[in-house]
Motif scaffolding. Structure first.
Motif, short mmCIF file in Angstrom:
data_model
loop_
_atom_site.label_atom_id
_atom_site.label_comp_id
_atom_site.label_asym_id
_atom_site.label_seq_id
_atom_site.Cartn_x
_atom_site.Cartn_y
_atom_site.Cartn_z
N VAL A 1 23.55 14.36 -6.87
CA VAL A 1 22.36 14.01 -7.64
C VAL A 1 21.60 15.28 -8.03
CG1 VAL A 1 20.12 12.85 -7.57
CG2 VAL A 1 22.14 11.73 -6.60
N GLU A 2 21.41 16.15 -7.06
CA GLU A 2 20.72 17.41 -7.33
C GLU A 2 21.54 18.29 -8.27
OE1 GLU A 2 18.21 20.44 -7.76
OE2 GLU A 2 17.77 18.45 -6.98
N ALA A 3 22.87 18.26 -8.13
CA ALA A 3 23.72 19.04 -9.03
C ALA A 3 23.53 18.60 -10.48
CB ALA A 3 25.19 18.89 -8.62
N ALA A 4 23.43 17.28 -10.70
CA ALA A 4 23.23 16.77 -12.05
C ALA A 4 21.84 17.10 -12.57
CB ALA A 4 23.45 15.26 -12.06
N GLU A 5 20.83 16.94 -11.73
CA GLU A 5 19.47 17.26 -12.13
C GLU A 5 19.36 18.74 -12.50
OE1 GLU A 5 16.44 15.39 -12.09
OE2 GLU A 5 17.50 13.50 -11.77
N THR A 6 19.99 19.59 -11.71
CA THR A 6 19.96 21.04 -11.97
C THR A 6 20.60 21.34 -13.32
OG1 THR A 6 20.03 21.55 -9.61
CG2 THR A 6 20.70 23.30 -11.12
N LYS A 7 21.74 20.72 -13.59
CA LYS A 7 22.46 20.95 -14.84
C LYS A 7 21.60 20.58 -16.04
CE LYS A 7 26.72 19.76 -17.30
NZ LYS A 7 28.02 19.01 -17.23
N LEU A 8 20.89 19.45 -15.96
CA LEU A 8 20.08 19.01 -17.09
C LEU A 8 18.75 19.73 -17.20
CD1 LEU A 8 20.78 15.24 -17.65
CD2 LEU A 8 22.04 17.26 -18.34
N ARG A 9 18.46 20.58 -16.21
CA ARG A 9 17.34 21.51 -16.36
C ARG A 9 17.79 22.80 -17.03
NH1 ARG A 9 15.99 19.73 -10.92
NH2 ARG A 9 16.97 21.62 -10.06
N GLY A 10 19.08 22.85 -17.39
CA GLY A 10 19.63 24.03 -18.05
C GLY A 10 20.05 25.12 -17.11
N THR A 66 22.54 26.38 -13.58
CA THR A 66 23.91 26.23 -13.07
C THR A 66 23.89 25.45 -11.76
OG1 THR A 66 24.56 28.34 -14.06
CG2 THR A 66 25.99 27.44 -12.33
N SER A 67 24.68 24.39 -11.70
CA SER A 67 24.75 23.57 -10.50
C SER A 67 25.39 24.34 -9.36
CB SER A 67 25.56 22.30 -10.78
OG SER A 67 24.97 21.53 -11.80
N GLN A 113 27.98 25.03 -6.93
CA GLN A 113 29.38 24.66 -6.87
C GLN A 113 29.76 24.06 -5.52
OE1 GLN A 113 31.42 24.70 -9.52
NE2 GLN A 113 32.97 23.69 -8.26
N LYS A 114 29.06 24.45 -4.47
CA LYS A 114 29.36 23.92 -3.14
C LYS A 114 29.12 22.41 -3.10
CE LYS A 114 28.51 24.65 1.80
NZ LYS A 114 28.38 23.20 2.12
N PHE A 115 28.10 21.94 -3.80
CA PHE A 115 27.84 20.50 -3.85
C PHE A 115 29.03 19.76 -4.46
CE2 PHE A 115 22.94 21.20 -4.23
CZ PHE A 115 22.90 21.53 -2.89
N ILE A 116 29.59 20.35 -5.52
CA ILE A 116 30.74 19.76 -6.20
C ILE A 116 31.96 19.77 -5.30
CG2 ILE A 116 32.21 19.87 -8.23
CD1 ILE A 116 29.30 19.33 -8.94
N ASP A 117 32.25 20.93 -4.74
CA ASP A 117 33.45 21.08 -3.90
C ASP A 117 33.38 20.22 -2.65
OD1 ASP A 117 34.38 22.91 -5.74
OD2 ASP A 117 33.76 24.67 -4.59
N ASP A 118 32.20 20.09 -2.06
CA ASP A 118 32.05 19.28 -0.85
C ASP A 118 32.31 17.80 -1.15
OD1 ASP A 118 31.47 21.52 0.61
OD2 ASP A 118 29.32 21.11 0.82
N ALA A 119 31.88 17.35 -2.31
CA ALA A 119 32.10 15.96 -2.68
C ALA A 119 33.59 15.67 -2.85
CB ALA A 119 31.35 15.63 -3.97
N VAL A 120 34.27 16.56 -3.52
CA VAL A 120 35.72 16.39 -3.73
C VAL A 120 36.46 16.47 -2.40
CG1 VAL A 120 37.77 17.43 -4.78
CG2 VAL A 120 35.63 17.22 -6.10
N ALA A 121 36.11 17.43 -1.58
CA ALA A 121 36.75 17.57 -0.27
C ALA A 121 36.50 16.34 0.60
CB ALA A 121 36.24 18.83 0.43
N PHE A 123 26.33 10.96 -11.55
CA PHE A 123 27.59 11.66 -11.35
C PHE A 123 28.40 11.92 -12.62
CE2 PHE A 123 27.99 10.28 -6.58
CZ PHE A 123 26.78 10.89 -6.33
N PRO A 124 28.39 11.00 -13.63
CA PRO A 124 29.12 11.34 -14.86
C PRO A 124 28.59 12.60 -15.54
CG PRO A 124 28.67 8.99 -14.78
CD PRO A 124 27.90 9.62 -13.64
N LEU A 125 27.36 12.97 -15.24
CA LEU A 125 26.78 14.17 -15.85
C LEU A 125 27.42 15.44 -15.32
CD1 LEU A 125 23.06 12.99 -15.69
CD2 LEU A 125 24.59 12.90 -17.65
N VAL A 126 28.13 15.36 -14.18
CA VAL A 126 28.85 16.52 -13.64
C VAL A 126 30.35 16.21 -13.52
CG1 VAL A 126 26.91 17.62 -12.46
CG2 VAL A 126 28.20 15.82 -11.29
#
Length: 270
Positions: free
Chosen positions: A154-163, A165-166, A168-176, A197-200
């Protein structure tokens, strides 16, 4: 048959904790580009995924009651999986207008998986709901469903839409979190059970390395909204939409570029 002009000025209300519901709004605007929009974000209550069912089942109907009273929408869309799986029935019982919910897209995922192993990413509150158990039992009883609660997305997506960079650990941890579970290496389809989540999705795909089918319910939700408002004769041109927050309007400044892209140029506090 002529459309209903009397409803043309009544907006569609989208409700989420933050800007995740933009993934649903995007699909709705593809079908109904001129429909007036009010988008409400409960930033004061974020994150929902870390709150109790009791708290949310009280908070969400109260907020939506106030929003409906203020903006007089013809339809409410709860563009949040957590809110829908916990409070949808209560909201429908207290509002006298149509309410469209958002639930994990387990059924369509079960139809496209080749390996029979489906990953499900959601908030911790969503993945533990009996509603998800029922969806799995009804539509994926012959499949393996692997769940993982990934609130940091959720924070990764919010960060991305603030312009920005998300992380990456948040992304990798979710996949792992999916891959390390039994049969995780056989996952070929992932249900994104949070509208953030579709935003990332692009970042998630890169972290998976191998090709994955990502499924979310945004298109189906938009089609349902379109059907329920099919008797409305929308304006010939789109008007500015309103973004309302339970937090402070000043906190929305980093999102202005993104929100303007969706025609949300008026800002309000609830």
């Amino acid at each position: 048959m002529a459309g209903n002009r009397s409803k043309a000025t009544q907006p569609i209300l989208f409700f989420d904790t933050g800007i995740g519901g933009l993934s649903v709004l995007k699909e709705a605007q593809n079908l109904m580009p001129n429909a007036p929009i009010v988008y409400a974000a409960d930033y004061a209550g974020m994150p929902y995924g870390m709150k109790s069912e009791e708290e949310l089942s009280t908070r969400i109907p109260l907020l939506l009651g106030r929003l409906v009273e203020r903006y007089n929408p013809q339809l409410v869309t709860i563009a949040c999986n957590t809110a829908s799986t916990i409070a949808l029935d209560v909201v429908r019982s207290v509002l006298d207008i149509p309410v469209v919910g958002t639930v994990p897209a387990i059924k369509p995922a079960s139809l496209v998986t080749k390996t029979g192993v489906i990953g499900l990413l959601g908030t911790r509150a969503t993945i533990r709901q009996p509603y998800v158990d029922r969806l799995a039992a009804e539509f994926a009883s012959d499949k393996t469903l692997i769940r993982f609660g990934a609130p940091d997305l959720v924070e990764a997506a919010e960060t991305k839409l603030r312009g920005q960079t998300s992380n990456q650990k948040f992304i990798d941890d979710a996949v792992a979190g999916l891959l390390k579970q039994e049969h995780g290496d056989q996952i070929d389809t992932v249900v994104l059970a949070c509208t953030h989540f579709p935003l990332v999705q692009e970042e998630l795909q890169k972290s998976f390395v191998r090709a994955i089918q990502f499924i979310d319910g945004s298109r189906g939700i938009a089609q349902r909204i379109n059907y329920l408002t099919s008797d409305t004769e929308w304006p010939k041109t789109a008007k500015n939409g309103t973004f309302v927050t339970t937090g402070a309007v000043t906190q929305l400044q980093p999102y202005h570029q993104t929100l303007t892209h969706f025609g949300l140029t008026e800002f309000d506090e609830l």
